[in-house]
Design a protein around this motif. Structure first.
Motif, PDB file in Angstrom:
ATOM      1  N   VAL A 280       0.870  -1.326   0.059  1.00 18.31           N
ATOM      2  CA  VAL A 280      -0.043   0.020   0.004  1.00 18.31           C
ATOM      3  C   VAL A 280       0.804   1.308   0.062  1.00 18.31           C
ATOM      4  CG1 VAL A 280      -2.119   1.315   1.135  1.00 18.31           C
ATOM      5  CG2 VAL A 280      -1.725  -1.312   1.320  1.00 18.31           C
ATOM      6  N   HIS A 281       2.284   1.209  -0.028  1.00 19.03           N
ATOM      7  CA  HIS A 281       2.939   2.209   0.125  1.00 19.03           C
ATOM      8  C   HIS A 281       2.906   3.253  -1.032  1.00 19.03           C
ATOM      9  CE1 HIS A 281       6.553   4.634   1.518  1.00 19.03           C
ATOM     10  NE2 HIS A 281       7.051   4.418   0.320  1.00 19.03           N
ATOM     11  N   ALA A 282       2.902   2.744  -2.152  1.00 18.89           N
ATOM     12  CA  ALA A 282       2.734   3.728  -3.491  1.00 18.89           C
ATOM     13  C   ALA A 282       1.320   4.286  -3.307  1.00 18.89           C
ATOM     14  CB  ALA A 282       2.672   2.841  -4.629  1.00 18.89           C
ATOM     15  N   VAL A 319      -5.861   3.813   4.381  1.00 18.52           N
ATOM     16  CA  VAL A 319      -5.165   4.739   3.551  1.00 18.52           C
ATOM     17  C   VAL A 319      -6.126   5.400   2.749  1.00 18.52           C
ATOM     18  CG1 VAL A 319      -3.726   5.089   1.755  1.00 18.52           C
ATOM     19  CG2 VAL A 319      -3.083   3.556   3.634  1.00 18.52           C
ATOM     20  N   ARG A 320      -7.197   4.612   2.156  1.00 22.36           N
ATOM     21  CA  ARG A 320      -8.112   5.094   1.247  1.00 22.36           C
ATOM     22  C   ARG A 320      -9.126   6.257   2.049  1.00 22.36           C
ATOM     23  NH1 ARG A 320      -9.302  -0.457  -1.921  1.00 22.36           N
ATOM     24  NH2 ARG A 320      -7.561  -0.447  -3.031  1.00 22.36           N
ATOM     25  N   TYR A 321      -9.615   5.801   3.349  1.00 22.42           N
ATOM     26  CA  TYR A 321     -10.574   6.677   3.862  1.00 22.42           C
ATOM     27  C   TYR A 321      -9.900   7.371   5.028  1.00 22.42           C
ATOM     28  CZ  TYR A 321     -13.493   3.098   1.852  1.00 22.42           C
ATOM     29  OH  TYR A 321     -14.160   2.199   1.049  1.00 22.42           O
ATOM     30  N   ASN A 322      -9.132   8.428   4.660  1.00 23.44           N
ATOM     31  CA  ASN A 322      -8.119   9.335   5.630  1.00 23.44           C
ATOM     32  C   ASN A 322      -8.470  10.742   5.040  1.00 23.44           C
ATOM     33  OD1 ASN A 322      -5.766  10.134   6.953  1.00 23.44           O
ATOM     34  ND2 ASN A 322      -5.176   8.156   6.637  1.00 23.44           N
ATOM     35  N   VAL A 323      -7.741  11.778   5.603  1.00 26.28           N
ATOM     36  CA  VAL A 323      -8.049  12.965   5.346  1.00 26.28           C
ATOM     37  C   VAL A 323      -6.971  13.585   4.108  1.00 26.28           C
ATOM     38  CG1 VAL A 323      -8.590  13.699   7.796  1.00 26.28           C
ATOM     39  CG2 VAL A 323      -6.120  13.491   7.117  1.00 26.28           C
ATOM     40  N   SER A 324      -7.653  14.658   3.442  1.00 30.76           N
ATOM     41  CA  SER A 324      -6.710  14.947   2.237  1.00 30.76           C
ATOM     42  C   SER A 324      -5.377  15.669   2.780  1.00 30.76           C
ATOM     43  CB  SER A 324      -7.419  16.110   1.479  1.00 30.76           C
ATOM     44  OG  SER A 324      -7.777  17.175   2.460  1.00 30.76           O
ATOM     45  N   GLU A 325      -5.211  16.032   3.946  1.00 33.96           N
ATOM     46  CA  GLU A 325      -3.869  16.742   3.987  1.00 33.96           C
ATOM     47  C   GLU A 325      -3.334  16.271   5.569  1.00 33.96           C
ATOM     48  OE1 GLU A 325      -4.000  20.873   3.941  1.00 33.96           O
ATOM     49  OE2 GLU A 325      -4.375  20.931   1.605  1.00 33.96           O
TER      50      GLU A 325
END
Length: 413
Positions: A280-282, A319-325
């Motif tokens: 999932v690193h990339a 990773v997918r359900y995270n904040v934008s910044e």
């Protein structure tokens, strides 16, 4: 005149009845109630006979000792003396002599009764100890089939559906229960076998057309002379086909992981978590999410592929359900209280506490940013829970203050 057609006759009655034949005298069936009645009634009768015999012997001995007035006549003037009634020599006339004899007799009778009571209590205590010990042994013998049924049920809970009780003994309620349990296990085994066969067939029948569609779309997209509209349509169909493939793979994995793992091998959760982080690193770099955390060795017995699916699904969701910044994901593994623990926490949208349980249901999503249709098929956490249960563990989720979740997977070592 036309002949009247003959009416169809009723089909012959079957000569074989699948039901068990009723015994000629059902009241003579050695049921558990009758056996326990005979057992405890016989024990009570034997204990009563023993106690009555002991009391009779003690009473006879007490009466013999209590009535043993020792009198001795000496002298020509008939001098009466007694070792058990020493006041006889103080009598001066017949009235005093009779009064002293009556008093001594009452004392001896009371002494005999007290002695009888004390010995009877000792005998009762001894019989009570023997009765409890004998009753405990008999109860264990009568209830031993229940222990056999319990052990078989516990083995079946470990996904060994081939186990059967096959209880021998009298045709009582326990044997009827064991036979019914065996019939139920037979039906369950047939159902699980049919399910596994269906999963295998569905795996081929569903994957094949999707793979063909993907190949055809890729071939058409590789044509440089294709119109722009056709290429755009092909890319959309290819994304839809890929999503369908993911859905099929998720459903098949969910069906396979519902059973407990029979073949287990040592698997280090730290290695599994590190592999998931590498995959999932990339994607995390593209979203600007930092993955951190320390993975300590935590070896469990299980299936490495399925355990890797647990870590991969959790890290992907984080990773997918995270904040934008400024988002981050923390992945840790360690051993706590004799259990291996995998914890995946992340920043993200605020998740209400009453909605947490819905995350583990298939196709159930929250009415927040986690509902993005392009982020998954809605089976990730369902697969994680199913795999964790198959390994004898469990998963829990807690909302973080400020947003995000803390996923905690606990597996036995």
């Amino acid at each position: 005149m036309a002949a009247t057609p003959a009416l169809p006759t009723a089909p012959p009655k079957p000569t074989w009845d699948p039901r068990k034949p009723e015994p000629p005298f059902p009241w003579l069936r050695p049921t558990i109630r009758i056996r326990l009645t005979l057992l405890y009634g016989g024990m009570f009768l034997i204990a009563g006979i023993l106690l009555l015999s002991i009391i009779y012997l003690l009473a006879a001995q007490a009466l013999h000792e209590g009535s043993g007035q020792s009198f001795q006549v000496t002298g020509a003037n008939i001098d009466i003396s007694s070792t058990t009634c020493p006041k006889l020599d103080q009598a001066t006339n017949d009235t005093e002599l009779n009064s002293i004899l009556k008093s001594c007799d009452a004392v001896q009778r009371q002494h005999a009764l007290d002695d009888l009571l004390s010995r009877s209590l000792l005998a009762l205590l001894g019989l009570a100890v023997i009765a409890f010990a004998f009753g405990y042994a008999m109860a264990g013998r009568v209830l031993s089939p229940l222990g056999r049924i319990t052990r078989t049920a516990r083995a079946v809970a470990g996904s060994d559906l081939s186990r059967r009780i096959e209880l021998d003994g009298p045709d009582d309620e326990l044997k009827e229960l064991a036979d019914t349990f065996d019939d139920m296990l037979e039906r369950l085994q047939r159902a699980f076998t049919a399910q596994q066969r269906f999963v295998g067939n569905a795996s081929h029948e569903l994957r094949t057309p999707l793979a063909i569609n993907r190949t055809l779309l890729e071939v058409h997209l590789s044509d440089p002379n294709a119109p722009m509209e056709l290429q755009q349509l092909g890319k959309t169909l290819l994304a839809t086909n890929e999503r369908s493939e993911q859905l099929v793979e998720g459903l098949l994995l969910l069906a396979r992981s519902d059973n407990q793992i029979v073949e287990r091998k040592p698997v280090d959760l730290a290695e599994v978590a590190q592999q998931a982080v590498d995959q999932v690193h990339a994607e995390a770099q593209a979203k600007g999410v930092v993955i951190r955390g320390e993975q300590k060795p935590a070896v469990v017995q299980g299936n490495g592929v399925l355990l890797e699916r647990i870590a991969l699904n959790l890290v992907q969701n984080a990773v997918r359900y995270n904040v934008s910044e400024g988002g981050w994901v923390e992945v840790t593994t360690e051993v706590q209280h004799g259990q291996a623990v995998l914890v995946v926490s992340n920043t993200g949208p605020v998740v209400p506490a009453y909605e947490v349980d819905n995350l583990f249901e298939p196709f159930r999503r929250l009415r927040t940013e986690r509902t993005g249709s392009d982020k998954g098929v809605g089976l990730g956490l369902s697969i994680v829970r199913s795999v964790a249960r198959a390994h004898g563990g469990h998963i829990s989720a807690q909302p973080r203050e400020g947003g995000g979740l803390v996923m905690r997977v606990t597996l036995p070592i």
